[in-house]
Design an enzyme around this catalytic site. Structure first.
Site, PDB file in Angstrom:
ATOM      1  N   GLU A  18       0.830  -1.215   0.000  1.00 38.47           N
ATOM      2  CA  GLU A  18       0.000   0.000   0.000  1.00 38.47           C
ATOM      3  C   GLU A  18       0.864   1.266   0.000  1.00 38.47           C
ATOM      4  OE1 GLU A  18      -1.111   1.808   3.494  1.00 38.47           O
ATOM      5  OE2 GLU A  18      -0.772   0.083   4.819  1.00 38.47           O
ATOM      6  N   LYS A  77      -5.623  10.396   0.876  1.00 44.49           N
ATOM      7  CA  LYS A  77      -5.701   9.061   1.474  1.00 44.49           C
ATOM      8  C   LYS A  77      -6.898   8.361   0.830  1.00 44.49           C
ATOM      9  CE  LYS A  77      -6.272   6.932   6.023  1.00 44.49           C
ATOM     10  NZ  LYS A  77      -6.256   7.180   7.469  1.00 44.49           N
ATOM     11  N   VAL A  97      -5.036   0.068   3.230  1.00 40.41           N
ATOM     12  CA  VAL A  97      -5.160  -1.388   3.096  1.00 40.41           C
ATOM     13  C   VAL A  97      -6.439  -1.715   2.327  1.00 40.41           C
ATOM     14  CG1 VAL A  97      -5.516  -3.541   4.358  1.00 40.41           C
ATOM     15  CG2 VAL A  97      -3.836  -1.884   5.184  1.00 40.41           C
ATOM     16  N   ASP A 129     -16.630   5.324  13.982  1.00 39.40           N
ATOM     17  CA  ASP A 129     -15.530   5.375  13.023  1.00 39.40           C
ATOM     18  C   ASP A 129     -14.927   3.975  12.892  1.00 39.40           C
ATOM     19  OD1 ASP A 129     -13.280   5.824  11.520  1.00 39.40           O
ATOM     20  OD2 ASP A 129     -12.507   7.463  12.749  1.00 39.40           O
ATOM     21  N   SER A 131     -12.843   1.547  10.193  1.00 39.93           N
ATOM     22  CA  SER A 131     -12.084   1.575   8.944  1.00 39.93           C
ATOM     23  C   SER A 131     -12.731   0.703   7.874  1.00 39.93           C
ATOM     24  CB  SER A 131     -10.659   1.090   9.204  1.00 39.93           C
ATOM     25  OG  SER A 131      -9.952   1.023   7.985  1.00 39.93           O
ATOM     26  N   LYS A 150      -3.820  -1.797  14.768  1.00 38.88           N
ATOM     27  CA  LYS A 150      -3.148  -0.717  15.489  1.00 38.88           C
ATOM     28  C   LYS A 150      -3.729  -0.538  16.879  1.00 38.88           C
ATOM     29  CE  LYS A 150      -3.108   1.376  11.704  1.00 38.88           C
ATOM     30  NZ  LYS A 150      -3.310   2.251  10.623  1.00 38.88           N
TER      31      LYS A 150
HETATM   32  N1  PSU Z   1      -0.014   0.740   8.969  1.00 40.78           N
HETATM   33  C1  PSU Z   1       1.041   1.562   9.219  1.00 40.78           C
HETATM   34  N2  PSU Z   1       0.917   2.872   8.924  1.00 40.78           N
HETATM   35  C2  PSU Z   1      -0.228   3.369   8.334  1.00 40.78           C
HETATM   36  C3  PSU Z   1      -1.342   2.503   8.065  1.00 40.78           C
HETATM   37  C4  PSU Z   1      -1.165   1.190   8.410  1.00 40.78           C
HETATM   38  O1  PSU Z   1       2.078   1.089   9.710  1.00 40.78           O
HETATM   39  O2  PSU Z   1      -0.264   4.565   8.056  1.00 40.78           O
HETATM   40  C5  PSU Z   1      -2.597   2.994   7.340  1.00 40.78           C
HETATM   41  C6  PSU Z   1      -3.116   1.846   6.469  1.00 40.78           C
HETATM   42  O3  PSU Z   1      -3.089   2.299   5.127  1.00 40.78           O
HETATM   43  C7  PSU Z   1      -4.521   1.585   6.918  1.00 40.78           C
HETATM   44  C8  PSU Z   1      -4.907   2.944   7.368  1.00 40.78           C
HETATM   45  O4  PSU Z   1      -5.323   1.074   5.888  1.00 40.78           O
HETATM   46  O5  PSU Z   1      -3.740   3.396   8.073  1.00 40.78           O
HETATM   47  C9  PSU Z   1      -6.150   2.933   8.205  1.00 40.78           C
HETATM   48  O6  PSU Z   1      -6.650   4.228   8.291  1.00 40.78           O
HETATM   49  P1  PSU Z   1      -8.134   4.489   8.820  1.00 40.78           P
HETATM   50  O7  PSU Z   1      -8.097   4.080  10.260  1.00 40.78           O
HETATM   51  O8  PSU Z   1      -8.374   5.965   8.654  1.00 40.78           O
HETATM   52  O9  PSU Z   1      -9.044   3.625   7.990  1.00 40.78           O
HETATM   53 MN    MN Z   2     -12.002   6.063   9.756  1.00 43.62          MN
END
Ligand code: PSU
Ligand code: MN
Length: 288
Positions: A18, A77, A97, A129, A131, A150
């Site tokens: 990604e 993004k 992702v 929220d 993802s 995360k």
């Molecule tokens: N893993 C990392 N750094 C990142 C991300 C994942 O080590 O920046 C990113 C990925 O692209 C994941 C995104 O899909 O964060 C998720 O963001 P959100 O919570 O806004 O969906």
């Molecule tokens: Mn989000």
């Protein structure tokens, strides 16, 4: 509208990478190096990397190094719903992702490596929220290798949603879901696996016999940082106070942690992205 690198034809073992982590996951300038090294790790495992992003009006599968260098903090993004608009509007789009998975489904790539999967954010009961990574994973026959989800998320809630969506969570040589920076303290995985071969066998059964979707492979970081939770709480409080919302939360928190941990989270993040890319390469080889 999708441009696939010529290297794709004639290669059985392909790993998608990604670009959100390249553009938004690391301090300016560092993300591109992280991405290029991830590509090298995939190759070291015997597979071919295809880094995905939106550029010059096209969804590109297999960015060149020059193209990758255009992915900085100014990039959009791009999740699954943003791909088409980003391409049509000729913007630079860093795929998450979920965004990357949507492209993989369209062009038949079965393995991806990343840092951490997105999921259910803390405080979801007030602000739902969640993802798009989760729904897209469920809908895509692919293996995603990550260091779990995360830890800035609500990990327990994310695990429940993965179960609801029917996504197998395979702990790579671990019984507990890794918490991104930390290898310990996560909820149980749905099955433990020991080898890339075993992952491949499970994935094939899941896809071809059961006609089901995504499989998450959770690989613990080699060096576990077990004391970042208080810092994560600080980062989330700061994000809230500064009115940071939605897509901006993850990049804000990551850069807050990188700054206040004296770079420890930065190093850990880099290492785990690379190790996951390598394991993704091994799984792609095993699948072929
Ligand atoms: N893993 C990392 N750094 C990142 C991300 C994942 O080590 O920046 C990113 C990925 O692209 C994941 C995104 O899909 O964060 C998720 O963001 P959100 O919570 O806004 O969906
Ligand atoms: Mn989000």
């Amino acid at each position: 509208m999708i441009r696939v690198s010529e290297e794709m034809s004639g290669t059985a073992s392909v790993v998608a990478l990604e670009t959100t982590l390249v553009a938004h996951g690391f301090p300016p300038g560092e993300g591109v190096e992280v991405g290029l090294e991830a590509e090298r790790r995939v190759r070291a495992a015997g597979a071919v990397p295809m880094t995905v992003g939106v550029l010059d009006g096209e969804i590109v599968v297999g960015l060149t190094a020059d193209e990758l260098s255009r992915f900085d903090a100014g990039a959009r993004k791009v999740g699954p719903r943003d791909l088409a608009a980003c391409a049509a509007q000729d913007a630079v789009g860093a795929t998450t992702v979920g965004g990357t998975l949507a492209v993989m489904r369209a062009c038949g790539i079965a393995v991806m490596g990343t840092g951490g999967l997105g999921g259910v954010h803390r405080g979801w009961n007030e602000n739902p929220d969640v993802s798009a990574d989760l729904a897209q994973l469920a809908a895509t026959p692919a293996v995603v290798v990550s260091s779990g989800v995360k830890s800035l998320l609500d990990v327990a809630a994310t695990t429940e949603v993965l179960e609801t969506l029917g996504v197998p969570v395979l702990g790579f040589r671990t019984d507990a879901l890794p918490l991104f920076y930390s290898a310990h303290g996560g909820p149980p995985v749905s099955a433990r696996v020991e080898t890339a071969d075993e992952v491949a066998r499970i994935a094939v059964t899941h896809w071809t016999e059961l006609e089901s979707g995504g499989v998450l492979v959770a690989r613990p970081p080699d060096e576990s940082l077990d004391d970042v939770e208080p810092l994560i709480a600080d980062a989330l409080r700061a994000a809230d106070e500064e009115g940071v919302r939605g897509q901006q939360v993850t990049p804000f928190v990551l850069s807050f942690l990188h700054r206040w941990s004296d770079g420890r989270t930065l190093r850990a993040n880099r290492e785990l992205v690379w190790a996951n890319a390598e394991l993704a390469g091994e799984i792609a080889v095993a699948l072929a």
